[in-house]
Design a protein around this motif. Structure first.
Motif, PDB file in Angstrom:
ATOM      1  N   GLU A 382      -1.942  22.198   2.262  1.00 25.42           N
ATOM      2  CA  GLU A 382      -0.556  21.989   1.860  1.00 25.42           C
ATOM      3  C   GLU A 382      -0.209  20.967   0.959  1.00 25.42           C
ATOM      4  O   GLU A 382       0.812  21.231   0.129  1.00 25.42           O
ATOM      5  CB  GLU A 382       0.190  21.795   3.422  1.00 25.42           C
ATOM      6  N   ASP A 383      -0.906  19.886   0.865  1.00 24.59           N
ATOM      7  CA  ASP A 383      -0.579  18.643  -0.234  1.00 24.59           C
ATOM      8  C   ASP A 383      -0.926  19.208  -1.518  1.00 24.59           C
ATOM      9  O   ASP A 383      -0.356  18.836  -2.542  1.00 24.59           O
ATOM     10  CB  ASP A 383      -1.674  17.557   0.170  1.00 24.59           C
ATOM     11  N   ASP A 384      -2.094  20.041  -1.478  1.00 15.29           N
ATOM     12  CA  ASP A 384      -2.470  20.622  -2.782  1.00 15.29           C
ATOM     13  C   ASP A 384      -1.273  21.318  -3.456  1.00 15.29           C
ATOM     14  O   ASP A 384      -1.167  21.391  -4.720  1.00 15.29           O
ATOM     15  CB  ASP A 384      -3.677  21.242  -2.854  1.00 15.29           C
ATOM     16  N   VAL A 385      -1.108  22.059  -2.604  1.00 19.00           N
ATOM     17  CA  VAL A 385       0.348  23.110  -3.314  1.00 19.00           C
ATOM     18  C   VAL A 385       1.533  22.254  -3.772  1.00 19.00           C
ATOM     19  O   VAL A 385       1.878  22.553  -4.755  1.00 19.00           O
ATOM     20  CB  VAL A 385       0.677  23.851  -1.979  1.00 19.00           C
ATOM     21  N   GLN A 386       1.709  21.045  -3.024  1.00 15.75           N
ATOM     22  CA  GLN A 386       2.951  20.442  -3.563  1.00 15.75           C
ATOM     23  C   GLN A 386       2.450  19.583  -4.785  1.00 15.75           C
ATOM     24  O   GLN A 386       3.522  19.208  -5.443  1.00 15.75           O
ATOM     25  CB  GLN A 386       3.209  19.366  -2.404  1.00 15.75           C
TER      26      GLN A 386
END
Length: 418
Positions: A382-386
């Motif tokens: 999820e962090d990578d998506v952001q």
């Protein structure tokens, strides 16, 4: 893959300022539509970064602009949605652009005397300056975009006989308005009197406006190319984009597109861009132009410049957010399985609602589409998506919402401006 080198004003096709100013008026003038009720700007509006904010557009017969646009009422109401998402206009005037439309059905070519391979084939007139000018002519010939339904006006009647028969009617409408006649004489050296104006000059004026109005190369990423660091989140996203996720294998070069065609396995819905012999409301993408089976369900890679301003995303606008589109790229099978029609930005149109989800009920067609997949699964947090979203936002030009000419208050026809 081509790495971004940076863009300057010299990388765009040259434009005559008077022609661009004339094109601005034509772009927002509904006189170019069969029923005089829709303009180019209706679906490519300045308030919506050159798009309409809808998954599938509401064309001829609709009312309003952007996500609030409605389907109209009574006999003037729309009969179907536009089959594909309204493409962004950013940087179409860049000299590197080789193909137009989601399926690439317009390209430069020596096949015809016009210098273009297009849906008009040998009937596209000679003298169009560039791809942008050529593409501007085709929405005028589309029943559901600008031409109108059979029996409603002389333009659509002519187009249904042959694609180029409607253009002289539109050109006559324009050149017989004194203000337009004067502006064409002033903007084009070879036009001495208004009666010489044809659809070619109209296309070239529209092309000049689009090519100059939607240039954008002043984003934080452009600053990064010049040595200015990105903020921490955008920098993390840049590293993921170019390296671990390899997004740049397709979104490459200065415009972040390889201009190729790829199958993303997007959820299918809407009326489809059907061919004359298609029995179902599907969209076969590039194959609709090439007739090659290997092109089935493949669509042109979009440029990512100003992408944060131009959702929904995908050739049919299936995903409302960048996060959702990124997650689909990471795991298209899971994404497609959890997608529902409510995810699409589709204004309510009760009389055609049954068509919106019809194709998803065709098990054989869904199996065919699922079998064509060019995305590789990617483990992403999820962090990578952001972080990726932060980088994509760094592709937004600092002056993207401050255009050189903008939307005119009035147009020479006197028709209302959306």
């Amino acid at each position: 893959m081509a790495a971004a080198q940076g863009i300057s004003a010299d990388d765009y096709i040259p434009v005559d300022p008077l022609q661009a100013e004339l094109g601005q008026l034509l772009f927002y003038d509904k006189i170019l539509s069969g029923n005089r009720n829709i303009s180019c700007g209706t679906c490519h509006h300045h308030d919506h970064a050159g798009t309409d904010g809808l998954s599938l557009g509401i064309g001829e017969g609709g009312v309003g602009v952007g996500p609030e646009r409605t389907a109209g009422e009574g006999p003037d109401a729309i009969r179907k949605r536009i089959p594909r998402n309204a493409p962004a206009l950013w940087n179409l005037g860049h000299k590197s652009v080789e193909v137009m439309f989601h399926d690439g059905r317009l390209t430069r070519s020596d096949l015809y005397e016009s210098g273009f391979d297009s849906p008009a084939e040998e009937w596209l007139p000679e003298g169009l300056d560039n791809l942008v000018a050529a593409q501007a002519l085709f929405p005028m010939t589309s029943q559901f975009e600008m031409a109108g339904n059979p029996g409603e006006n002389e333009v659509t009647g002519a187009v249904h006989e042959r694609i180029d028969y409607g253009w002289p009617i539109i050109a006559k409408r324009v050149r017989t308005i004194p203000e337009y006649g004067e502006k064409f004489v002033a903007a084009f050296n070879h036009i001495e009197t208004a009666d010489q104006v044809t659809i070619v000059e109209i296309g070239n004026a529209l092309g000049a406006f689009i090519a100059s109005e939607w240039q954008s190369f002043d984003s934080p990423f452009d600053d990064w190319l010049a040595g200015v660091p990105l903020d921490d989140d955008a920098e993390r996203g840049r590293e993921i984009f170019f390296y671990s996720a390899r997004c740049s294998s397709c979104h490459s070069g200065d415009l972040f597109t390889d201009q190729g065609f790829h199958a993303l396995g997007l959820p299918a819905f809407g009326p489809g861009r059907t061919r004359r012999f298609d029995p179902i409301p599907r969209d076969v993408g590039r194959m609709g132009k090439s007739d090659l089976l290997e092109d089935a369900y493949r669509f042109r890679t979009p440029s990512l410049r100003n992408v944060a301003l131009t959702g929904p995303y995908g050739h049919n606008g299936a995903f409302p957010t960048l996060e959702a589109m990124i997650m689909h790229h990471a795991d298209p099978v899971a994404s497609r399985s959890r997608w529902t029609l409510s995810d699409a930005q589709l204004p309510d149109v009760p009389w055609i609602a049954v068509v919106d989800g019809a194709i998803a009920q065709d098990a054989a067609e869904m199996k065919r589409q699922a079998s064509v997949q060019d995305l590789r699964s990617l483990s992403i947090s999820e962090d990578d998506v952001q972080y990726l979203v932060a980088f994509l936002n760094a592709l937004t030009g600092k002056t993207a919402e401050d255009r050189p000419l903008g939307r005119p208050e009035t147009v020479p026809s006197g028709l209302p401006v959306d």
